[in-house]
Design an enzyme around this catalytic site. Structure first.
Site, PDB file in Angstrom:
ATOM      1  N   HIS A  41     -11.581  -7.091   1.206  1.00  0.00           N
ATOM      2  CA  HIS A  41     -10.535  -7.248   0.174  1.00  0.00           C
ATOM      3  C   HIS A  41     -10.398  -8.398  -0.027  1.00  0.00           C
ATOM      4  O   HIS A  41     -10.741  -9.367   0.502  1.00  0.00           O
ATOM      5  CB  HIS A  41      -9.153  -6.575   0.878  1.00  0.00           C
ATOM      6  CG  HIS A  41      -9.195  -5.086   1.324  1.00  0.00           C
ATOM      7  ND1 HIS A  41      -8.236  -4.224   0.562  1.00  0.00           N
ATOM      8  CD2 HIS A  41     -10.037  -4.188   1.792  1.00  0.00           C
ATOM      9  CE1 HIS A  41      -8.525  -3.155   0.879  1.00  0.00           C
ATOM     10  NE2 HIS A  41      -9.400  -2.932   1.905  1.00  0.00           N
ATOM     11  N   ARG A  85     -10.952   6.683  -3.985  1.00  0.00           N
ATOM     12  CA  ARG A  85     -10.161   6.975  -2.742  1.00  0.00           C
ATOM     13  C   ARG A  85      -9.457   5.894  -2.142  1.00  0.00           C
ATOM     14  O   ARG A  85      -8.202   5.907  -2.617  1.00  0.00           O
ATOM     15  CB  ARG A  85     -11.323   7.200  -1.550  1.00  0.00           C
ATOM     16  CG  ARG A  85     -10.853   8.069  -0.396  1.00  0.00           C
ATOM     17  CD  ARG A  85     -10.100   7.339   0.624  1.00  0.00           C
ATOM     18  NE  ARG A  85     -10.996   6.048   1.028  1.00  0.00           N
ATOM     19  CZ  ARG A  85     -10.433   5.253   1.726  1.00  0.00           C
ATOM     20  NH1 ARG A  85      -9.328   5.311   2.346  1.00  0.00           N
ATOM     21  NH2 ARG A  85     -11.116   4.203   2.305  1.00  0.00           N
ATOM     22  N   ASN A 110      -9.024  -3.765  -2.986  1.00  0.00           N
ATOM     23  CA  ASN A 110     -10.561  -3.860  -2.447  1.00  0.00           C
ATOM     24  C   ASN A 110     -10.984  -5.000  -3.588  1.00  0.00           C
ATOM     25  O   ASN A 110     -10.543  -5.322  -4.587  1.00  0.00           O
ATOM     26  CB  ASN A 110     -11.104  -2.833  -2.728  1.00  0.00           C
ATOM     27  CG  ASN A 110     -10.655  -1.605  -1.947  1.00  0.00           C
ATOM     28  OD1 ASN A 110     -11.058  -1.548  -0.746  1.00  0.00           O
ATOM     29  ND2 ASN A 110      -9.776  -0.677  -2.124  1.00  0.00           N
ATOM     30  N   HIS A 167     -17.268  -4.086   3.697  1.00  0.00           N
ATOM     31  CA  HIS A 167     -15.994  -3.393   2.982  1.00  0.00           C
ATOM     32  C   HIS A 167     -15.108  -4.696   2.908  1.00  0.00           C
ATOM     33  O   HIS A 167     -14.579  -4.911   3.860  1.00  0.00           O
ATOM     34  CB  HIS A 167     -15.543  -2.441   3.595  1.00  0.00           C
ATOM     35  CG  HIS A 167     -14.076  -1.611   2.856  1.00  0.00           C
ATOM     36  ND1 HIS A 167     -14.258  -0.654   1.974  1.00  0.00           N
ATOM     37  CD2 HIS A 167     -13.032  -2.009   2.971  1.00  0.00           C
ATOM     38  CE1 HIS A 167     -13.080  -0.317   1.863  1.00  0.00           C
ATOM     39  NE2 HIS A 167     -12.255  -1.310   2.313  1.00  0.00           N
ATOM     40  N   CYS A 196      -1.513  -2.395  -1.737  1.00  0.00           N
ATOM     41  CA  CYS A 196      -0.486  -1.808  -0.917  1.00  0.00           C
ATOM     42  C   CYS A 196       0.873  -2.105  -1.440  1.00  0.00           C
ATOM     43  O   CYS A 196       1.411  -3.037  -1.659  1.00  0.00           O
ATOM     44  CB  CYS A 196      -0.749  -2.376   0.466  1.00  0.00           C
ATOM     45  SG  CYS A 196       0.676  -1.541   1.452  1.00  0.00           S
TER      46      CYS A 196
END
Lengths: 300, 300
Positions: free
Chosen positions: A207, A13, A247, A205, A238
């Site tokens: 990056h 995802r 990530n 979570h 991105c």
């Protein structure tokens, strides 16, 4: 003795959604299967967002259907709103992932509404999800640093946790370093507060944009966090931000925890196979470090 | 409140020594000057090793001479033996850097002698250095992981610290993760023991090969380490080991400490200039992360 951790895989995802060209459904399913083979038992497999806005996720129902055939795999799908909620419930997602931002500016930029509006809408869905008995994760973006507002005070993150926590005491909350620019002491402060205050499970979570992905995961681990999101192959950059990386790589997290003796349940050799597969997805922006290190490969 | 740290720059020595083609002396001096401009006040400028074995360091006396003209810069040179010691003392080095390995196999491979032999030879030099009043750093390679012996038990690192410590109570000891494969909990255990047991200053010398450079520096910082080696531009990879990367980049360390509010004394904009200069050295193998991140550049 180190504590076991759960690495929740988000490559199908978060790792794919920013890729402009459509990744074929069979490629996505191959990723899911390879990660499952490596021992992954929690995975974000897609999101029920508008296919007009995020065409890459248009086949989430199909990917989910294939993923649900893998015994013991808990499949999460992201759900932005009522429509997504209904689709996810119909499709039989094991866990719903909600999301909003800690900062007002990012919430408006990303979701086109205020935090109050997001919270009101999502709180209704959380109540329905709880009534239906489905597992849920509530993700808070930009909990440490925001592209618009800069460094996020710990008190602001904690205030938002408090508001989300009031929705449902059993909710898992994902606390996200969206820009990769969290400072380890911030991460430690927020997680220490959260874990001491509430019984909920909390997930980090992260990056790796600034190279601090593992340092921040370590900071969260040290104060008791045991659930970590990772994207195999470090997918997730991105395409509109040069130098921005994705990530924190699942395999980088897995290597650090392995070296610390913290069990992940993952098979190192098979994880490298899966990570290589993810990193090779056409149009993807792979990242991560240990895939390229002979010493890590030799351990497979 | 975060504590201030000292970043000791090693690019002119550790960052350059593995480059096959000779880096002109004026380039080395330009690196030293740019780093000094950025606020660096401790620097490993070279080593008095055999020019036959390490031709890259043949001009250390000239580089040291230029570096010594910069007010307030403490210049370290590495000294492998009696001959290097005499040359360094003659050249007026501010600090002598000794080195040996924690593991027998790496000591033999790197220095062609046993640890006992190294310790005996260096202990005589340490005594002479102490008598002469010169500052010293004793570096222990492979304190956590060895390319030949694998993971180094914490007790083995601590035993070696004990032996080195007995040489001179005022000695600064550099504890090195030579392969970049230390686990953060190992780093924390060794530094916590060292700092609790002895009054000496201890420094962490890390490599970022496995992407754990910042996580390991954080682990050392959290238990009280306040001196960190870094190489601007992440220089230092081994040309004979594909995927091997260099020292943890000074600018990556500086960014993490800056984000944590730990003063480094470095000027961020000028540090990026110096790091770019180091990364561009012909034949070098640059590394590091924040140099490529727009958000970090924008902060300059």
């Amino acid at each position: 003795m180190s504590q076991a951790v759960i690495i929740s895989e988000v490559a199908p995802r978060d790792g794919l959604q920013s890729i402009g060209s459509f990744v074929p459904t069979e490629t996505k399913i191959a990723m899911v299967r390879a990660l499952y083979e490596a021992g992954v038992r929690r995975m974000e497999v897609g999101s029920f967002v508008s296919p007009r806005h995020v065409p890459q996720m248009a086949d989430t129902a199909e990917v989910l259907k294939a993923a649900k055939q893998l015994p013991g795999l808990e499949c999460t799908v992201l759900v932005p709103n009522r429509k997504g909620f209904d689709l996810a419930m119909d499709a039989g997602a094991d866990r719903l992932g909600f999301f909003m931002s800690v900062t007002e500016a990012h919430n408006r930029a990303n979701l086109n509404r205020s935090r109050d509006e997001s919270l009101a809408e999502l709180s209704a869905l959380v109540r329905e999800g709880a009534a239906a008995g489905v597992a849920m994760r509530f993700n808070l973006s930009c909990a440490f640093h925001c592209p618009f507002e800069g460094v996020v005070p710990v008190t602001e993150a904690v205030d938002m946790l408090e508001r989300v926590f009031s929705l449902d005491p059993g909710l898992e909350i994902g606390i996200a370093d969206t820009t990769g620019n969290a400072a380890p002491d911030q991460v430690a402060a927020v997680f220490a507060h959260a874990l001491a205050s509430w019984g909920n499970p909390f997930a980090f979570h992260g990056h790796d944009t600034y190279g601090m992905g593992l340092a921040n995961a370590l900071a969260a681990y040290e104060v008791g966090c045991r659930i970590f999101d990772g994207a195999a192959g470090g997918l997730g950059g991105c395409p509109f931000a040069p130098g921005a990386t994705g990530n924190t790589a699942t395999e980088d997290l897995a290597w650090m925890f392995r070296r610390m003796g913290a069990a992940t349940g993952l098979d190192w050799a098979k994880l490298l196979v899966a990570a290589d597969l993810c990193a090779a997805v056409p149009g993807g922006q792979p990242g991560g470090r240990v895939r390229g290190v002979p010493g890590a490969r030799a351990a497979a």
